[in-house]
Design an enzyme around this catalytic site. Structure first.
Site, PDB file in Angstrom:
ATOM      1  N   TYR A 137     -45.439  28.705 -46.501  1.00 38.16           N
ATOM      2  CA  TYR A 137     -45.164  30.567 -45.656  1.00 38.16           C
ATOM      3  C   TYR A 137     -43.967  30.522 -44.939  1.00 38.16           C
ATOM      4  O   TYR A 137     -43.712  31.667 -44.216  1.00 38.16           O
ATOM      5  CB  TYR A 137     -46.553  30.939 -45.055  1.00 38.16           C
ATOM      6  N   LYS A 174     -43.409  37.595 -40.104  1.00 38.30           N
ATOM      7  CA  LYS A 174     -45.323  37.768 -39.456  1.00 38.30           C
ATOM      8  C   LYS A 174     -44.888  38.158 -38.308  1.00 38.30           C
ATOM      9  O   LYS A 174     -45.564  38.707 -36.881  1.00 38.30           O
ATOM     10  CB  LYS A 174     -46.439  37.314 -40.054  1.00 38.30           C
TER      11      LYS A 174
END
Ligand code: NAD
Length: 257
Positions: free
Chosen positions: A157, A164
């Site tokens: 990720y 994020k």
């Protein structure tokens, strides 16, 4: 119409298909009495977006590629044509080059990094800037979607995790800047849900299976959970909540090793 969001107008971005978290939110908000406007990324998504829009009797459905300032401006011309003011802005947009996520973080090149941060984070600022005068003084709500990979290392990720993390920081700074104007800003941090963009992540199905096995609540959260929390955060029972990132992930975020 009755419901917690009766009389509210909500612009929902990021509807790609029925699985999109944005779509789950739009449907829920519609059921709660909100009037919905939808935006989609571009020509490839137009037919599906227009078909879905009928399901929520959308006031309008308009294209907006958030990497293009002119398209953001055009979207808000459409918004203003329909709504002199509105109440809720849903930012459900993220992008990272699939090839960049396949490799290691250390190998991510400048353009892939720039693009991920531009589309996944800067777009929130750009949309809120255009929306600000239309949301002002309405006890309005801006909501974006994050994931726990912002705070902890989640395999594969990496680049999105950085995006994020920046997104969650943007939520805090925007909340501080806009609170006095009657605009709240929050994020929902969702557990893994099989959507178009999630499926691009390497070995996503394995991750889903593992998450389901490990989740403290014994089953995964889904788009309906995200939509329910979104409705709460944008509704009349959360008028003093701003700047936060709120988890709905069956407890996955509390786990260590
Ligand atoms: P999705 O693929 O349905 O939605 C992503 C949306 O981003 C699509 O509508 C796509 O068109 C849009 N988008 C990408 N680039 C764009 C651009 N340049 N201009 C305009 N729109 C653009 O997937 P989703 O899972 O519903 O994603 C919505 C949000 O939820 C994302 O921010 C994602 O990171 C977040 N999220 C998803 C999960 C998950 O497991 N699915 C978990 C936590 C957070």
């Amino acid at each position: 119409m009755s419901g917690a969001l009766a009389g509210k107008r909500a612009l929902v971005t990021g509807v790609a298909n029925e699985r999109s978290l944005a779509w789950q939110i739009a449907e829920r908000f519609f059921r709660e009495g909100a009037e919905i406007g939808l935006s989609y990324q571009g020509a490839r998504q137009e037919r599906r977006a227009r078909r879905l829009a009928q399901g929520v009797a959308a006031a309008f459905v308009a294209p907006c590629d958030v990497s293009q300032d002119a398209e953001i401006a055009a979207l808000f011309e459409t918004v203003e044509r329909h709504w002199p003011q509105f109440d809720i802005l849903i930012h459900a947009i993220a992008f990272a080059d699939a090839a960049a996520l396949q490799g290691k973080l250390i190998a991510v090149e400048r353009e892939a990094f720039r693009q991920a941060l531009d589309i996944s984070v800067y777009s929130l600022l750009a949309l809120v800037r255009q929306a600000q005068s239309l949301l002002r003084g309405r006890r309005a709500s801006v909501l974006t979607l994050s994931y726990h990979g912002a705070r902890k290392v989640v395999p594969d990720y990496h680049l999105m995790g950085i995006a994020k993390a920046a997104l969650e920081a943007a939520v805090r700074y925007l909340a501080a800047e806009l609170g006095r104007e009657g605009i709240r800003v929050n994020a929902v941090s969702a557990g893994p849900v099989k959507t178009l963009s999630a499926a691009v992540l390497p070995r996503f199905q394995d991750k889903l299976d593992l998450a389901a096995a490990r989740a403290p609540l014994g089953e995964l959260s889904d788009g309906a959970d995200v939509a329910a929390l979104a409705a709460f955060l944008c509704g009349p029972d959360a008028l003093h909540m701003t700047g936060g990132t709120h988890y709905v992930d069956s407890g996955l975020h509390v786990l260590g090793a």
